[in-house]
Structures are given as structure tokens and as C-alpha cells.
Scaffold this active site. Structure first.
Site, mmCIF file in Angstrom:
data_model
loop_
_atom_site.group_PDB
_atom_site.id
_atom_site.type_symbol
_atom_site.label_atom_id
_atom_site.label_comp_id
_atom_site.label_asym_id
_atom_site.label_seq_id
_atom_site.Cartn_x
_atom_site.Cartn_y
_atom_site.Cartn_z
ATOM 1 N N GLU A 74 0.823 -1.206 0.000
ATOM 2 C CA GLU A 74 0.000 0.000 0.000
ATOM 3 C C GLU A 74 0.861 1.261 0.000
ATOM 4 O O GLU A 74 0.531 2.258 -0.651
ATOM 5 C CB GLU A 74 -0.925 0.012 1.217
ATOM 6 C CG GLU A 74 -1.937 -1.133 1.228
ATOM 7 C CD GLU A 74 -1.430 -2.362 1.954
ATOM 8 O OE1 GLU A 74 -2.260 -3.108 2.492
ATOM 9 O OE2 GLU A 74 -0.189 -2.594 1.978
ATOM 10 N N TRP A 194 22.449 -37.110 -11.188
ATOM 11 C CA TRP A 194 22.172 -37.005 -12.612
ATOM 12 C C TRP A 194 21.130 -37.993 -13.116
ATOM 13 O O TRP A 194 21.211 -38.470 -14.241
ATOM 14 C CB TRP A 194 23.454 -37.132 -13.438
ATOM 15 C CG TRP A 194 24.619 -36.372 -12.892
ATOM 16 C CD1 TRP A 194 25.917 -36.785 -12.862
ATOM 17 C CD2 TRP A 194 24.624 -35.065 -12.324
ATOM 18 N NE1 TRP A 194 26.714 -35.831 -12.290
ATOM 19 C CE2 TRP A 194 25.945 -34.762 -11.945
ATOM 20 C CE3 TRP A 194 23.628 -34.120 -12.046
ATOM 21 C CZ2 TRP A 194 26.300 -33.574 -11.332
ATOM 22 C CZ3 TRP A 194 23.989 -32.926 -11.428
ATOM 23 C CH2 TRP A 194 25.310 -32.668 -11.095
#
Length: 361
Positions: A74, A194
Site C-alpha cells: 500500500e 544425474w
């Protein structure tokens, strides 16, 4: 409080929105949500919040909560308005209820009153007991027109980590693992590197930057010696959390390099060094672990393994999301991936891998 209707009714060729005439308020709230997203990874443990200031159907100011401890949405939105005199006839669209208490910054509800905003539209209430309707009550008592509930589900989903912490009193838990096409999470020698492809690994580093903490068990650390930092993405490193009940991990591992805040949960000692803390629990249960993480205001945890740790979270039902990569490679034999029969809510191709996303509850 007035509840906004999410669906328009037809009147001739125009869409009429209750309380808003021909103006489509959803577009303004959607913009507030888009702005809020820009603070991801930067404002935790605070919620993501966006704010749009509208005058006569046009956006005249916008902002979002950019940094923890910094001005709220705000404040930024009001500061961006070039002609402050328009604020007295403007509507503020805010993705989360404006705060009404002093924290690191002044109350935003008071700021809206001070600037003379005539109406405020809020997506959802703030579950924090310090706010929890008090901000909107303050506005209403001062004569501001308040509307609540516009795009509420979208706003709650965006801040699901914050809502989980406030409502369930624990961090938001995301399980992540990669498995082979034939269902293994690692080889027989415990090597799990991997399995997934390059693009999947980069995505994981993005996730690390988005979550406040990352957790692994002792065996994963012993066999992989991971750094658990952000390398293939830009963002903050998560707090590293390791479970080592009997303190069996050697001191020369990457996790103990004191480069990143690290918590080692165990049952033997408490000790604190710069960026490294051993946390003793009477019993290393998930409930005790999560209670301590909640006490430290850790809002979300990415749980990267290993298999036993993942299975423990699944078995106890303590999880909110599961993100599972399935690679086209096969091992033939190895350590089985967590048993998981739930149907994925979302599925994506990530390079040669498939990513399935599951939600709990």
C-alpha cells in the site's frame, strides 16, 4: 463485511458487476496478484501482497511488498500516484487485508485512512491473529466502503505458504525427488546424481531460491556431499536443514562450511557457531522438527531426500506438495523411489523428463 461476487450478470451487451457497475474489478485484483508475485523469495516470512489504486476505472498507482522489513504494498502504491488529490475518490485493490498493527513498518490501514481512500477491495483476510479482520474493521469504522472476497481462492493459493504457517502452525512442505523410468531413486551404491536432466536441475535451483529452507537426511549428505545452495538460478540460498540424530556426519562436508545458515538436528547437543547450529531435540520426530522450524518462523521447506526421509513425510501425511521428476533412463535395480499412487494434479515435460506435481488435501 460485504462479500464481492466473482461472476458478473448480463444487462444488454454489458457485464454488470455488483457494486462496480460496468467496471471489471477482477482485472484490477488480478493485477494486484501479479504485482504481489514479484516479491516471491524476498519477503518471507511475510506474505506476498500487491496493491493497485484505481480512479474512475484507471490505474493511477500500484506497488507490492518488495523486501522483508521494507515498506508494504500500500505504501509503494500510494507513493506512485502522481496526483495525490485523486486519492480521495480512489479505490484501493489489495491482495491481502491491510495490516492494522505496528511491526517493522506502520499500519497500512491507517495509511489508507490518512490518504482519504474512499473504498477498499480486498481479496482475502489476513489469518495472522494480529490482523485477522482488525484492519478492515478499522477502515469500516472510519466510513470506508470495504469489499472482501474478490479472487479469494487465487490470493490464498498465492500465499499458501503463509496461510499454512498461520493456520497449521508449521511450515509449508514440498517433497521433491527424481526417479528413473523403472522407479529407482538411486543406484545400489546410493549414488543418485544425474537421474534428471539439465533443465530439471536448473528448475530445482529456481525452487531452492523460492523456498525458505531445504532439508535432507544424513544418508543423502554422506553419499552426495551436497551444497544445497542456489547455483543455476538467481536468488537467495535457502537455510540448510540436515537430520543427523547421532551426529555421525564428518565435519569436512559442504554443509558444515559455514557459508550458508545451516541447522543440524540431533539428539545429542546444542551448539552455535556462525551460520551453523546444532539443535538438540529429545527425540528426532517430524513433529518436534516442524515445531522448532515454526518457532524459527521458517515458512516453507523443500525436502530433497533421501528415500527414507521422503517416505517418513509421506507416511505421516506431513506434506503439502510433491514434485516428482521421472527420467527416461533406467537402472534395472537400485533403491526404490517413494511409493506413491496418487494421481498427479499437473504434469509437464521438462527437457526429456516428466514432472508430476501432487497436492495433499
Amino acid at each position: 463485511m460485504v462479500k464481492a461476487q466473482d461472476q458478473p450478470t448480463s444487462a444488454g451487451n454489458e457485464k454488470i458487476w455488483p457494486k462496480f457497475g460496468t467496471m471489471n474489478p477482477r482485472l484490477f485484483m488480478q493485477r494486484a496478484l501479479e504485482l504481489a508475485e514479484l516479491g516471491k523469495g524476498q519477503v518471507r516470512p511475510n506474505p506476498l501482497v500487491g496493491c493497485v489504486i484505481v480512479h474512475e476505472g484507471k490505474i493511477i498507482g500500484e506497488g507490492y511488498h518488495e523486501q522483508y522489513g521494507g515498506p508494504h504494498a500500500e505504501v509503494h502504491a500510494i507513493a506512485s500516484v502522481k496526483d495525490p488529490e485523486l486519492l480521495g475518490e480512489a479505490t484501493a485493490y489489495v491482495s491481502l487485508e491491510p495490516c492494522s498493527h505496528w511491526g517493522k513498518t506502520p499500519p497500512c490501514a491507517n495509511l489508507l485512512l490518512e490518504k482519504g481512500i474512499k473504498s477498499v477491495v480486498v481479496a482475502t483476510l489476513d489469518p495472522n491473529p494480529l490482523v485477522a479482520g482488525k484492519g478492515l474493521q478499522l477502515l469500516q469504522d472510519a466510513g470506508v466502503e470495504v469489499t472482501v472476497g474478490l479472487l479469494e481462492q487465487e490470493a490464498r493459493w498465492q500465499n499458501r505458504r503463509f496461510f499454512c504457517q498461520q493456520e497449521k502452525q508449521r511450515p509449508y512442505l514440498i517433497l521433491k525427488w527424481a526417479q528413473t523410468q523403472d522407479g529407482f531413486i538411486a543406484r545400489k551404491n546410493k549414488d543418485s546424481k544425474w537421474i534428471s536432466g539439465t533443465q530439471s536441475r536448473q528448475l530445482v535451483h529456481q525452487w531452492r531460491a523460492e523456498e525458505q529452507a531445504i532439508l535432507v537426511g544424513k544418508n543423502t549428505v554422506l553419499h552426495d556431499n551436497p551444497r544445497l545452495n542456489v547455483r543455476d538460478w538467481t536468488g537467495n540460498d535457502p537455510i540448510r536443514v540436515v537430520l543427523d540424530s547421532k551426529l555421525e556426519l564428518p565435519a569436512d562436508l559442504h554443509l558444515f562450511d559455514q557459508q550458508i545458515p545451516t541447522l543440524c538436528y540431533n539428539t545429542l547437543k546444542n551448539e552455535t557457531l556462525p551460520n551453523l547450529e546444532w539443535v538438540q531435540l529429545p527425540e528426532l520426530t517430524l513433529e518436534a522438527l516442524l515445531s522448532d522450524l515454526q518457532r524459527r518462523h521458517i515458512q516453507s521447506v523443500l525436502i530433497e531426500g533421501g528415500s527414507q526421509v521422503l517416505q517418513q513425510f509421506l507416511k505421516t501425511g506431513l506434506w503439502d506438495e510433491a514434485r516428482v521428476f521421472t527420467s527416461p533412463i533406467t537402472f534395472g535395480r537400485g533403491i526404490a523411489a517413494p511409493a506413491f499412487t496418487q494421481i498427479p494434479a499437473e504434469s509437464y515435460a521438462v527437457g526429456e523428463d516428466q514432472l508430476d506435481v501432487y497436492y495433499h488435501g
